[in-house]
Design a protein around this motif. Sequence first.
Motif, mmCIF file in Angstrom:
data_model
loop_
_atom_site.group_PDB
_atom_site.id
_atom_site.type_symbol
_atom_site.label_atom_id
_atom_site.label_comp_id
_atom_site.label_asym_id
_atom_site.label_seq_id
_atom_site.Cartn_x
_atom_site.Cartn_y
_atom_site.Cartn_z
ATOM 1 N N LEU A 183 0.818 -1.215 0.000
ATOM 2 C CA LEU A 183 0.000 0.000 0.000
ATOM 3 C C LEU A 183 0.851 1.264 0.000
ATOM 4 C CD1 LEU A 183 -2.903 -0.978 2.425
ATOM 5 C CD2 LEU A 183 -2.958 -0.849 -0.069
ATOM 6 N N MET A 184 1.936 1.272 0.764
ATOM 7 C CA MET A 184 2.808 2.451 0.786
ATOM 8 C C MET A 184 3.500 2.643 -0.565
ATOM 9 S SD MET A 184 2.366 4.180 3.440
ATOM 10 C CE MET A 184 3.668 5.346 3.117
ATOM 11 N N ARG A 240 2.248 1.778 -3.459
ATOM 12 C CA ARG A 240 1.208 2.324 -4.343
ATOM 13 C C ARG A 240 1.007 3.821 -4.067
ATOM 14 N NH1 ARG A 240 -4.386 -0.730 -5.102
ATOM 15 N NH2 ARG A 240 -3.176 -1.863 -6.648
ATOM 16 N N HIS A 241 1.016 4.192 -2.801
ATOM 17 C CA HIS A 241 0.863 5.595 -2.400
ATOM 18 C C HIS A 241 1.994 6.450 -2.984
ATOM 19 C CE1 HIS A 241 0.277 9.053 0.270
ATOM 20 N NE2 HIS A 241 1.547 8.943 0.603
ATOM 21 N N HIS A 242 3.231 5.978 -2.860
ATOM 22 C CA HIS A 242 4.381 6.729 -3.368
ATOM 23 C C HIS A 242 4.322 6.863 -4.896
ATOM 24 C CE1 HIS A 242 6.051 6.909 0.522
ATOM 25 N NE2 HIS A 242 7.328 6.856 0.204
ATOM 26 N N VAL A 243 4.029 5.764 -5.560
ATOM 27 C CA VAL A 243 3.975 5.772 -7.019
ATOM 28 C C VAL A 243 2.841 6.685 -7.504
ATOM 29 C CG1 VAL A 243 3.523 4.332 -9.059
ATOM 30 C CG2 VAL A 243 5.094 3.527 -7.289
ATOM 31 N N GLY A 244 1.710 6.644 -6.814
ATOM 32 C CA GLY A 244 0.577 7.481 -7.195
ATOM 33 C C GLY A 244 0.826 8.957 -6.963
ATOM 34 N N GLY A 245 1.606 9.283 -5.939
ATOM 35 C CA GLY A 245 1.871 10.676 -5.616
ATOM 36 C C GLY A 245 2.988 11.303 -6.436
ATOM 37 N N GLN A 252 11.074 9.956 -2.023
ATOM 38 C CA GLN A 252 10.180 8.867 -2.362
ATOM 39 C C GLN A 252 10.776 7.937 -3.405
ATOM 40 O OE1 GLN A 252 6.273 10.445 -3.212
ATOM 41 N NE2 GLN A 252 5.823 10.685 -1.051
ATOM 42 N N GLY A 253 11.664 8.448 -4.240
ATOM 43 C CA GLY A 253 12.324 7.575 -5.211
ATOM 44 C C GLY A 253 13.143 6.504 -4.520
ATOM 45 N N SER A 254 13.931 6.897 -3.538
ATOM 46 C CA SER A 254 14.744 5.905 -2.832
ATOM 47 C C SER A 254 13.875 5.007 -1.951
ATOM 48 C CB SER A 254 15.831 6.586 -2.008
ATOM 49 O OG SER A 254 15.272 7.438 -1.034
ATOM 50 N N GLU A 255 12.820 5.569 -1.363
ATOM 51 C CA GLU A 255 11.913 4.754 -0.549
ATOM 52 C C GLU A 255 11.180 3.733 -1.411
ATOM 53 O OE1 GLU A 255 9.407 7.541 1.486
ATOM 54 O OE2 GLU A 255 11.037 8.253 2.758
ATOM 55 N N THR A 256 10.813 4.122 -2.621
ATOM 56 C CA THR A 256 10.144 3.197 -3.543
ATOM 57 C C THR A 256 11.053 2.009 -3.850
ATOM 58 O OG1 THR A 256 8.774 4.931 -4.501
ATOM 59 C CG2 THR A 256 9.188 3.012 -5.882
ATOM 60 N N ASP A 257 12.308 2.280 -4.143
ATOM 61 C CA ASP A 257 13.260 1.194 -4.412
ATOM 62 C C ASP A 257 13.421 0.292 -3.197
ATOM 63 O OD1 ASP A 257 13.645 2.232 -6.949
ATOM 64 O OD2 ASP A 257 15.511 3.265 -6.423
ATOM 65 N N LEU A 258 13.490 0.888 -2.030
ATOM 66 C CA LEU A 258 13.650 0.118 -0.792
ATOM 67 C C LEU A 258 12.438 -0.779 -0.542
ATOM 68 C CD1 LEU A 258 15.485 -0.323 1.671
ATOM 69 C CD2 LEU A 258 14.284 1.563 2.773
ATOM 70 N N MET A 259 11.237 -0.244 -0.745
ATOM 71 C CA MET A 259 10.036 -1.053 -0.524
ATOM 72 C C MET A 259 9.936 -2.197 -1.517
ATOM 73 S SD MET A 259 7.127 1.659 0.715
ATOM 74 C CE MET A 259 7.512 2.984 -0.413
ATOM 75 N N ALA A 311 5.178 -9.272 -4.308
ATOM 76 C CA ALA A 311 5.311 -8.329 -5.413
ATOM 77 C C ALA A 311 4.452 -7.107 -5.135
ATOM 78 C CB ALA A 311 4.862 -8.991 -6.712
ATOM 79 N N PRO A 312 4.732 -5.992 -5.808
ATOM 80 C CA PRO A 312 3.859 -4.828 -5.690
ATOM 81 C C PRO A 312 2.441 -5.174 -6.162
ATOM 82 C CG PRO A 312 5.930 -4.222 -6.738
ATOM 83 C CD PRO A 312 5.908 -5.715 -6.639
ATOM 84 N N LEU A 313 1.484 -4.408 -5.699
ATOM 85 C CA LEU A 313 0.114 -4.595 -6.173
ATOM 86 C C LEU A 313 0.037 -4.201 -7.638
ATOM 87 C CD1 LEU A 313 -1.799 -3.064 -3.135
ATOM 88 C CD2 LEU A 313 -1.621 -5.491 -3.726
#
Length: 70
Positions: free
Chosen positions: A15-16, A18-23, A50-57, A67-69
């Motif tokens: 969910l997080m 998805r939130h980062h990618v959507g924002g 958020q770019g680095s957080e996205t990679d980390l998640m 996998a991501p949703l």
Amino acid sequence: TMPPGRDFDVYFLQLMLRHHVGGAPMAEYASTRASQPFVRTLADNMLKSQGSETDLMKDYLAKRGAAPLP
């Protein structure tokens, strides 16, 4: 109710992510078009963090066999 343990961890990460990618498109737009400099700066900083957080998640999900949703 929320799923326990590993299932909760995976669901939170999904969910997080998805939130980062959507924002990201909103932050990108604001970083170049907001009328106030502080809003442009805030949006730019969000994009960077958020770019680095996205990679980390994504990495955390992969390590949990998930996998991501879609």
